[in-house]
Design an enzyme around this catalytic site. Structure first.
Site, PDB file in Angstrom:
ATOM      1  N   ASP A 139      53.900 -26.517  56.440  1.00  0.00           N
ATOM      2  CA  ASP A 139      53.917 -25.605  55.295  1.00  0.00           C
ATOM      3  C   ASP A 139      54.261 -24.207  55.819  1.00  0.00           C
ATOM      4  O   ASP A 139      53.395 -23.511  56.351  1.00  0.00           O
ATOM      5  CB  ASP A 139      52.562 -25.602  54.589  1.00  0.00           C
ATOM      6  CG  ASP A 139      52.267 -26.906  53.841  1.00  0.00           C
ATOM      7  OD1 ASP A 139      52.721 -27.984  54.307  1.00  0.00           O
ATOM      8  OD2 ASP A 139      51.577 -26.857  52.812  1.00  0.00           O
ATOM      9  N   LYS A 203      56.820 -24.710  47.674  1.00  0.00           N
ATOM     10  CA  LYS A 203      55.378 -24.586  47.428  1.00  0.00           C
ATOM     11  C   LYS A 203      55.110 -23.205  46.865  1.00  0.00           C
ATOM     12  O   LYS A 203      55.702 -22.222  47.315  1.00  0.00           O
ATOM     13  CB  LYS A 203      54.631 -24.817  48.758  1.00  0.00           C
ATOM     14  CG  LYS A 203      53.123 -24.591  48.720  1.00  0.00           C
ATOM     15  CD  LYS A 203      52.479 -24.943  50.074  1.00  0.00           C
ATOM     16  CE  LYS A 203      51.062 -24.428  50.178  1.00  0.00           C
ATOM     17  NZ  LYS A 203      50.442 -24.679  51.501  1.00  0.00           N
ATOM     18  N   LYS A 232      55.059 -28.360  45.570  1.00  0.00           N
ATOM     19  CA  LYS A 232      53.620 -28.319  45.838  1.00  0.00           C
ATOM     20  C   LYS A 232      53.020 -27.101  45.160  1.00  0.00           C
ATOM     21  O   LYS A 232      53.480 -25.979  45.361  1.00  0.00           O
ATOM     22  CB  LYS A 232      53.355 -28.287  47.349  1.00  0.00           C
ATOM     23  CG  LYS A 232      51.864 -28.192  47.713  1.00  0.00           C
ATOM     24  CD  LYS A 232      51.623 -28.363  49.206  1.00  0.00           C
ATOM     25  CE  LYS A 232      50.178 -28.008  49.587  1.00  0.00           C
ATOM     26  NZ  LYS A 232      49.932 -28.122  51.046  1.00  0.00           N
TER      27      LYS A 232
END
Lengths: 274, 274
Positions: A139, A203, A232
């Site tokens: 991430d 995300k 996400k």
């Protein structure tokens, strides 16, 4: 490199067209982008939200005070509740990978987190080390200041360095755009750049910025990246109802420190974090 | 490696002894550590605070949204107001170093910032790249969770990797202990470990944690590291009066985004930042 003007044009057209397909009315769809797709009841993909939400959840502990013992508890909870992954800081990846070896729970590490203002070289190196240490998902945070300053080439290269390192070993790159700092136009550009740079997910948030996931941002991001990438939603998600809203808006993964409470109604030890 | 118990013993003795020397009364000094040395009017070193405060200030912009143009303005302000350094994220070090080449203003980069939960290898690599890019000072964050979990060996090695990289090229390593997360005992241990790891400075805060510099923390840190190391107070310092208080308590450097206002009474463009 994609020019900024060109990007905005492509995306405005694309987003409006898709929303128009949903709403049969371009003017209506345009207002949806303005005012929040959620208020129009727009459903990105998730008409069927499954009962078992655990498979969507990255069980997350990113607070700087997290101890090795707390990381162990997080791993054990992820296994017990069938979460997709644990999401942790890079210093603890090898520990978590050892603990979760042979289980279906993946280890996700953060990179350039949470400010994103590291060099592309260090983001790529931090990625490679996390992958060597056992992470299978990364991430990463984009270079937000470069995006705001119009240095889109730098933003894209920065993402591509991490995507390339992930693709070499079959891992996933999730690109955090930190939406709360961005205008809608910048959100769209960031998602386009992530797609161009062959990332696997976009995300919404780090959880350390001025705001978390919103239904509108998730719907917008889903429209921009299409069906082949993941979205996400992370930051401030505390209940099963909120998880369902995010999935309905287009999210395919949820980042939360409250995962145990979300799936069981009880408090997990990891809960206090974010 | 120093054992935790041994450390606490050494430090309690040392700190109490030094404070006792100031106050001629060990019981009184003991209470000073408990209740905040500042309230006793304890003066660490700075009986003579010079009129020109600019030389103490690291002109700081670490917000993730900082654009290249804002970094340029920060550099120009640092030169104009005779600040010690600019303190910026690593993505902008080479740009700032080019702009400040041939001037007395140094470039300070942050490493493992602001969470500190990166691996020791990546902290060392991020340091080496920042130094290659032109940084002459590194403000690194300790592994806070390792400290809280009693993994003091990891904390010390983590610092030493950065100190070693700095010492190879004559640069300074400033170790951020993020005091607001720590007990007084942990603050003392962190400072001892920084000293053992041959760091040049200890620093109170990142500015992204739950609290900034306090006079008590600065006095405590100065007592632990002695006169040969630097102490940098950072986080929430907005006025010349606060700068003087920190220097009086023992600070030898001040981190602030409000540097222009502090030395001139006017607003600098960097002011809104952290």
């Amino acid at each position: 490199m994609i020019e900024r003007e060109e990007l905005i044009e492509i995306v405005t057209r694309e987003v409006l067209a898709v929303l128009a397909g949903e709403h049969q009315d371009l003017e209506h769809a345009g207002r949806a982008v303005e005012s929040g797709a959620a208020r129009l009841g727009y459903s990105g993909r998730g008409e069927d939200v499954p009962e078992a939400l655990g498979q969507y959840i990255d069980h997350t502990m990113l607070k700087p005070t997290a101890t090795p013992a707390e990381i162990d508890t997080l791993c054990d909870e992820a296994l017990k509740y069938h979460f997709a992954a644990v999401c942790i800081n890079p210093a603890w990846v090898s520990r978590a990978a050892r603990r979760l070896r042979g289980t279906p729970v993946r280890v996700a590490s953060v990179v350039g987190f949470p400010l994103g203002a590291n060099t592309p070289q260090i983001k790529a190196m931090e990625t490679r080390q996390a992958l060597r240490d056992g992470a299978r998902e990364i991430d990463m945070v984009i270079n937000i200041g470069a995006l705001k300053g119009g240095e889109l080439d730098l933003v894209q290269k920065d993402i591509a360095g991490v995507s390339d390192a992930c693709r070499e070993v079959g891992a996933l790159n999730k690109v955090i755009i930190e939406a709360a700092y961005l205008t809608d136009e910048e959100k769209v550009i960031a998602c386009r750049l992530a797609k161009e740079a062959k990332a696997h997910f976009v995300k919404t948030s780090t959880g350390f910025g001025p705001g978390g996931a919103t239904v509108f941002d998730v719907a917008l991001m889903r429209e921009v990246v299409g069906e082949k990438m993941g979205v996400k939603a992370a930051g401030g998600i505390h209940s099963a109802e909120e998880v369902r809203q995010m999935i309905t808006a287009g999210a395919s993964r949820i980042g939360a420190s409250a995962g145990v409470r979300i799936v069981s109604g009880t408090e997990g030890e990891a809960d206090a974090a974010y």
